[in-house]
Design an enzyme around this catalytic site. Structure first.
Site, PDB file in Angstrom:
ATOM      1  N   ARG A 240       0.863  -1.146   0.095  1.00  0.00           N
ATOM      2  CA  ARG A 240       0.150  -0.032  -0.040  1.00  0.00           C
ATOM      3  C   ARG A 240       0.894   1.143   0.024  1.00  0.00           C
ATOM      4  NH1 ARG A 240      -3.368  -3.026  -1.267  1.00  0.00           N
ATOM      5  NH2 ARG A 240      -5.431  -3.386  -0.369  1.00  0.00           N
ATOM      6  N   GLU A 269      -3.834   7.260  -4.608  1.00  0.00           N
ATOM      7  CA  GLU A 269      -4.071   6.649  -5.999  1.00  0.00           C
ATOM      8  C   GLU A 269      -5.483   7.210  -6.582  1.00  0.00           C
ATOM      9  OE1 GLU A 269      -3.995   2.137  -5.497  1.00  0.00           O
ATOM     10  OE2 GLU A 269      -2.363   2.303  -4.646  1.00  0.00           O
ATOM     11  N   HIS A 288      -1.537  -0.160  -9.590  1.00  0.00           N
ATOM     12  CA  HIS A 288      -2.158  -1.158  -8.818  1.00  0.00           C
ATOM     13  C   HIS A 288      -2.517  -2.568  -9.432  1.00  0.00           C
ATOM     14  CE1 HIS A 288      -3.790  -1.272  -4.584  1.00  0.00           C
ATOM     15  NE2 HIS A 288      -3.398  -2.943  -4.768  1.00  0.00           N
TER      16      HIS A 288
HETATM   17  C1  DGY Z   1      -5.178  -6.575  -2.493  1.00  0.00           C
HETATM   18  O1  DGY Z   1      -5.769  -7.664  -2.813  1.00  0.00           O
HETATM   19  O2  DGY Z   1      -5.266  -6.124  -1.474  1.00  0.00           O
HETATM   20  C2  DGY Z   1      -4.554  -5.938  -3.788  1.00  0.00           C
HETATM   21  O3  DGY Z   1      -4.016  -4.658  -3.494  1.00  0.00           O
HETATM   22  C3  DGY Z   1      -5.559  -5.934  -4.561  1.00  0.00           C
HETATM   23  O4  DGY Z   1      -5.574  -7.020  -5.276  1.00  0.00           O
END
Ligand code: DGY
Length: 334
Positions: A240, A269, A288
């Site tokens: 993240r 984002e 992402h």
């Molecule tokens: C998640 O699964 O948390 C990713 O960031 C998106 O697939």
């Protein structure tokens, strides 16, 4: 199942998902899919959830305490993703709402992308591609486009859950020495060495982040940590964006302390169009897409549907981020 029951179970799906999974959901419930190219804006989400029994949500949907309070029938939030930082878990738990998620099936796809970003940044693949397209490939040259070795280098893994361990295996396949942050997992990978953060930062040529975003991990990599890093090291983040203090990362890139960054996630984002990071050649950014393979997204959708059906059958889902939840309306069939 009698048609009246189907009508009673209302499921709001916030984006189009894999059609096989969607059909399974449609066969058992009354489904509404948000068809917009962008996520449903907050008022649309609130209005849909005012009468929904379940929501199949994305990591882009903010399900905070206010939204949850306005969803009196909601029994399950089923997030298409492993991360649940878009959801107020405590508020959901208090309200008796199970929060399903999709760990496991996206481990390898995410580690593949993380390793791809490591290669692209270390060996300057994206930058080299841009040069070729711009007509700048005039000859082979001994001293241009020189990157950093991947083989024989050291990688430091911040987070050693399933994705961190999958990254360790890839790194070992490339002959890298693997360090990982002590206490980030009870599971071991033979050959990987557990160390404290200062040592990990000081010895790693590549640092890759694999922790969830929580109050504890927000900005866990900031100015102090960049100063501890080996000069010229490369940071990879597929977790993240907010785990990293982005302003401090920019400063470290500009000063040369950080040799490059391969980022699948940013804060915010999407990244702003004029963000200075986009002007740096040693930064590779993808939007992402860690779990974005066809097969992985289909598996994620299947699990997200399963998580909803489990709750409608009166059970806490197997893949639940708040397994301690006491389900709301547990005896209601619909
Ligand atoms: C998640 O699964 O948390 C990713 O960031 C998106 O697939």
């Amino acid at each position: 199942m009698p048609p009246t029951d189907r009508v009673r179970r209302k499921v709001f799906v916030t984006r189009a998902i894999d059609s096989t999974a969607l059909e399974r959901l449609r066969a058992a419930t009354a489904v509404t899919v948000w068809r917009g190219e962008m996520p449903p804006p907050a008022p649309a989400l609130r209005s849909a959830l005012a009468s929904a029994d379940a929501v199949l949500s994305m990591i882009t949907d903010k399900l905070d305490a206010g939204v949850i309070a306005g969803a009196p029938r909601l029994r399950v939030i089923s997030n298409l993703g492993v991360g649940v930082d878009n959801i107020d878990l405590e508020a959901a738990t208090r309200a008796g709402i199970a929060v399903g998620h999709t760990p496991g099936v996206l481990t390898d796809a995410t580690a593949d992308l993380a390793f791809g970003l490591l290669m692209a940044t270390g060996r300057r693949i994206a930058e080299a591609d841009r040069q070729v397209r711009a007509g700048m490939w005039r000859t082979w040259a001994p001293m241009t486009m020189l990157g950093h070795d991947v083989h024989s280098s050291t990688i430091g893994l911040i987070g050693f859950g399933a994705i961190g361990r999958a990254m360790a295996q890839r790194a070992m396949g490339f002959g890298m020495r693997v360090l990982y942050l002590k206490h980030s997992s009870s599971q071991r990978v033979a050959g990987a060495v557990a160390v404290g953060l200062p040592r990990l930062l000081a010895e790693s040529d590549y640092v890759s982040i694999h922790v969830p975003l929580t109050v504890k991990t927000r900005h866990m990599i900031g100015a102090r940590e960049f100063a501890l890093m080996k000069p010229g090291a490369i940071l990879v983040n597929t977790a993240r964006g907010a785990v990293v203090d982005q302003a401090a990362m920019l400063a470290a890139l500009k000063s040369g302390r950080l040799g490059g960054a391969g980022l699948d996630v940013t804060d915010p984002e999407p990244i702003a169009r004029h963000d200075p990071l986009l002007r740096l050649d040693n930064v590779v950014i993808t939007p992402h897409i860690g779990s974005a393979s066809i097969a992985t997204r289909a598996r994620m959708a299947a699990i997200a549907v399963e998580n909803i059906l489990e709750v409608f059958a009166g059970r806490v889902p197997r893949l639940c981020a708040n397994p301690q939840v006491r389900l709301r309306h547990p005896n209601e069939i619909a």
